[in-house]
Design a protein around this motif. Structure first.
Motif, short mmCIF file in Angstrom:
data_model
loop_
_atom_site.label_atom_id
_atom_site.label_comp_id
_atom_site.label_asym_id
_atom_site.label_seq_id
_atom_site.Cartn_x
_atom_site.Cartn_y
_atom_site.Cartn_z
N ALA A 126 0.84 -1.19 0.00
CA ALA A 126 0.00 0.00 0.00
C ALA A 126 0.88 1.25 0.00
O ALA A 126 1.76 1.38 0.84
N ILE A 127 0.62 2.16 -0.92
CA ILE A 127 1.41 3.39 -1.01
C ILE A 127 1.33 4.16 0.30
O ILE A 127 2.33 4.71 0.79
N GLY A 128 0.15 4.22 0.90
CA GLY A 128 -0.03 4.95 2.15
C GLY A 128 0.80 4.37 3.28
O GLY A 128 1.30 5.11 4.14
N ALA A 129 0.96 3.05 3.30
CA ALA A 129 1.76 2.40 4.34
C ALA A 129 3.23 2.77 4.19
O ALA A 129 3.96 2.96 5.17
N VAL A 130 3.69 2.86 2.94
CA VAL A 130 5.08 3.28 2.70
C VAL A 130 5.29 4.71 3.18
O VAL A 130 6.30 5.03 3.83
N LEU A 131 4.32 5.58 2.90
CA LEU A 131 4.42 6.97 3.36
C LEU A 131 4.41 7.03 4.89
O LEU A 131 5.14 7.83 5.49
N MET A 132 3.59 6.19 5.53
CA MET A 132 3.55 6.13 7.00
C MET A 132 4.94 5.83 7.55
O MET A 132 5.40 6.47 8.51
N MET A 133 5.64 4.88 6.96
CA MET A 133 6.96 4.52 7.43
C MET A 133 7.96 5.65 7.20
O MET A 133 8.82 5.92 8.05
N MET A 134 7.85 6.32 6.07
CA MET A 134 8.73 7.44 5.77
C MET A 134 8.52 8.59 6.77
O MET A 134 9.47 9.19 7.27
N PHE A 135 7.24 8.88 7.06
CA PHE A 135 6.91 9.95 8.00
C PHE A 135 7.39 9.59 9.41
O PHE A 135 7.86 10.44 10.16
N ALA A 136 7.24 8.30 9.76
CA ALA A 136 7.66 7.84 11.09
C ALA A 136 9.17 8.01 11.27
O ALA A 136 9.65 8.38 12.35
N LYS A 137 9.92 7.72 10.24
CA LYS A 137 11.36 7.89 10.31
C LYS A 137 11.73 9.35 10.56
O LYS A 137 12.61 9.66 11.37
N GLU A 138 11.03 10.26 9.91
CA GLU A 138 11.30 11.68 10.10
C GLU A 138 10.92 12.12 11.51
O GLU A 138 11.66 12.86 12.17
N ALA A 139 9.77 11.66 12.01
CA ALA A 139 9.31 12.05 13.34
C ALA A 139 10.24 11.55 14.43
O ALA A 139 10.45 12.22 15.45
N ALA A 140 10.82 10.35 14.22
CA ALA A 140 11.68 9.75 15.25
C ALA A 140 12.94 10.56 15.51
O ALA A 140 13.56 10.42 16.57
N LYS A 141 13.33 11.42 14.57
CA LYS A 141 14.50 12.27 14.78
C LYS A 141 14.26 13.26 15.93
O LYS A 141 15.20 13.69 16.59
N TYR A 142 12.97 13.59 16.14
CA TYR A 142 12.63 14.62 17.11
C TYR A 142 11.86 14.07 18.31
O TYR A 142 11.89 14.67 19.39
N LEU A 143 11.20 12.93 18.12
CA LEU A 143 10.43 12.30 19.20
C LEU A 143 10.85 10.83 19.27
O LEU A 143 10.19 9.95 18.69
N PRO A 144 11.93 10.52 19.98
CA PRO A 144 12.47 9.15 19.95
C PRO A 144 11.67 8.13 20.75
O PRO A 144 11.86 6.92 20.55
N ASN A 145 10.78 8.57 21.64
CA ASN A 145 9.95 7.62 22.38
C ASN A 145 8.76 7.22 21.51
O ASN A 145 7.90 8.04 21.20
N VAL A 146 8.71 5.94 21.15
CA VAL A 146 7.72 5.50 20.16
C VAL A 146 7.29 4.07 20.43
O VAL A 146 8.06 3.24 20.91
N GLU A 147 6.04 3.79 20.15
CA GLU A 147 5.52 2.42 20.19
C GLU A 147 4.67 2.18 18.94
O GLU A 147 4.13 3.12 18.35
N ILE A 148 4.59 0.92 18.54
CA ILE A 148 3.87 0.54 17.32
C ILE A 148 2.75 -0.42 17.68
O ILE A 148 2.96 -1.40 18.40
N ILE A 149 1.57 -0.15 17.18
CA ILE A 149 0.43 -1.06 17.32
C ILE A 149 -0.02 -1.46 15.92
O ILE A 149 -0.35 -0.60 15.10
N GLU A 150 0.00 -2.75 15.63
CA GLU A 150 -0.49 -3.21 14.33
C GLU A 150 -1.69 -4.11 14.53
O GLU A 150 -1.73 -4.91 15.47
#
Length: 262
Positions: A126-150
């Motif tokens: 899914a194109i949207g899922a790829v974008l989600m991962m790209m956006f998450a990588k960018e966000a993690a530079k500034y907000l390193p505390n993260v959890e994933i729910i699938e």
């Protein structure tokens, strides 16, 4: 025209791929295989008879259809041998099944290089899922505390999902491994805090009614950021599958994940 066969044609994803390939002007559906077999492809996708009969034997389909590409969304315990068979016949596999080990992927890469026949695998088409991962990588530079729910349907065999694992790996490229939460926290029940990749907790939900969904939740001082993607229908994966079928001939070895060809 790029000649395509679909393995696992009778499954839900297989039927969606059959229709997507049939509807695309640059792709030609030339064969289909499945352990069930016997029916016309038209009966599977709700169209008129196509004359393409689902064959139980993948090798037979390859021998008679002369395909360029094989799309495979079968089970993890079958997809590796299917992909090896395709590569040995100089047919490029496009793999949508998750759960393959790193060792299996390495072997496919070696075989693809040896046969001079490219292969492609993606955790999510899914194109949207790829974008989600790209956006998450960018966000993690500034907000390193993260959890994933699938969250997935209850017939999915592997947990965590390939998408969740890939997301954690992509985030780890810009985030150092770290232990989150209180240093003295204790699980009253084993697994309550989920699985973990480089200190990133991953939680898996399996319920009827879901298709494929994921939230990446970031926490910061006085704020949270949630990036969420929802596949509400299997057609969401088809543009990525079609793109992979068209782009695979220009690749080398085993190429992983859709962002490499977008």
């Amino acid at each position: 025209m790029i000649k395509v066969i679909v393995n696992g044609a009778c499954g839900k994803m297989g039927r969606a791929v059959l229709k997507a390939v049939s509807d695309d002007k640059e792709l030609e559906l030339v064969g289909a295989s499945d352990i069930k077999g016997g029916m016309d492809v038209g009966d599977l996708i709700g169209s008129k008879k196509t004359g393409i009969i689902v064959n139980e034997n993948l090798q037979s389909v390859i021998d008679t259809a002369y395909p360029d590409v094989m799309v495979d969304f079968t089970k993890p315990d079958a997809v590796f041998s299917n992909a090896c068979l395709a590569l040995k016949n100089h047919v490029s596999p496009v793999i949508g099944t998750t759960g393959l080990s790193d060792e299996a992927k390495d072997k496919l890469n070696q075989l693809a290089l040896a046969q001079n026949t490219p292969a492609f695998i993606a955790a999510n088409f899914a194109i949207g899922a790829v974008l989600m991962m790209m956006f998450a990588k960018e966000a993690a530079k500034y907000l390193p505390n993260v959890e994933i729910i699938e969250l997935h349907h209850d017939q999915k065999l592997d947990a965590p999902s390939g998408t969740a694992i890939t997301t954690a790996e992509i985030i780890s490229e810009v985030r150092r491994p770290m232990k989150q939460g209180h240093p003295d926290e204790k699980e009253k029940l084993p697994g309550a805090r989920g699985a973990e990749i480089n200190g990133i907790p991953i939680h898996s939900v399996r319920l009827p009614g879901y298709v494929a969904h994921q939230e990446v939740i970031f926490g910061g001082l006085g704020q949270t950021l949630t990036i969420r993607h929802d596949s509400i229908d299997r057609t969401s994966f088809m543009p990525g599958v079609v793109l992979a079928c068209k782009k695979i001939s220009g690749l080398k070895g085993l190429v992983r994940n859709l962002d490499k060809i977008m």
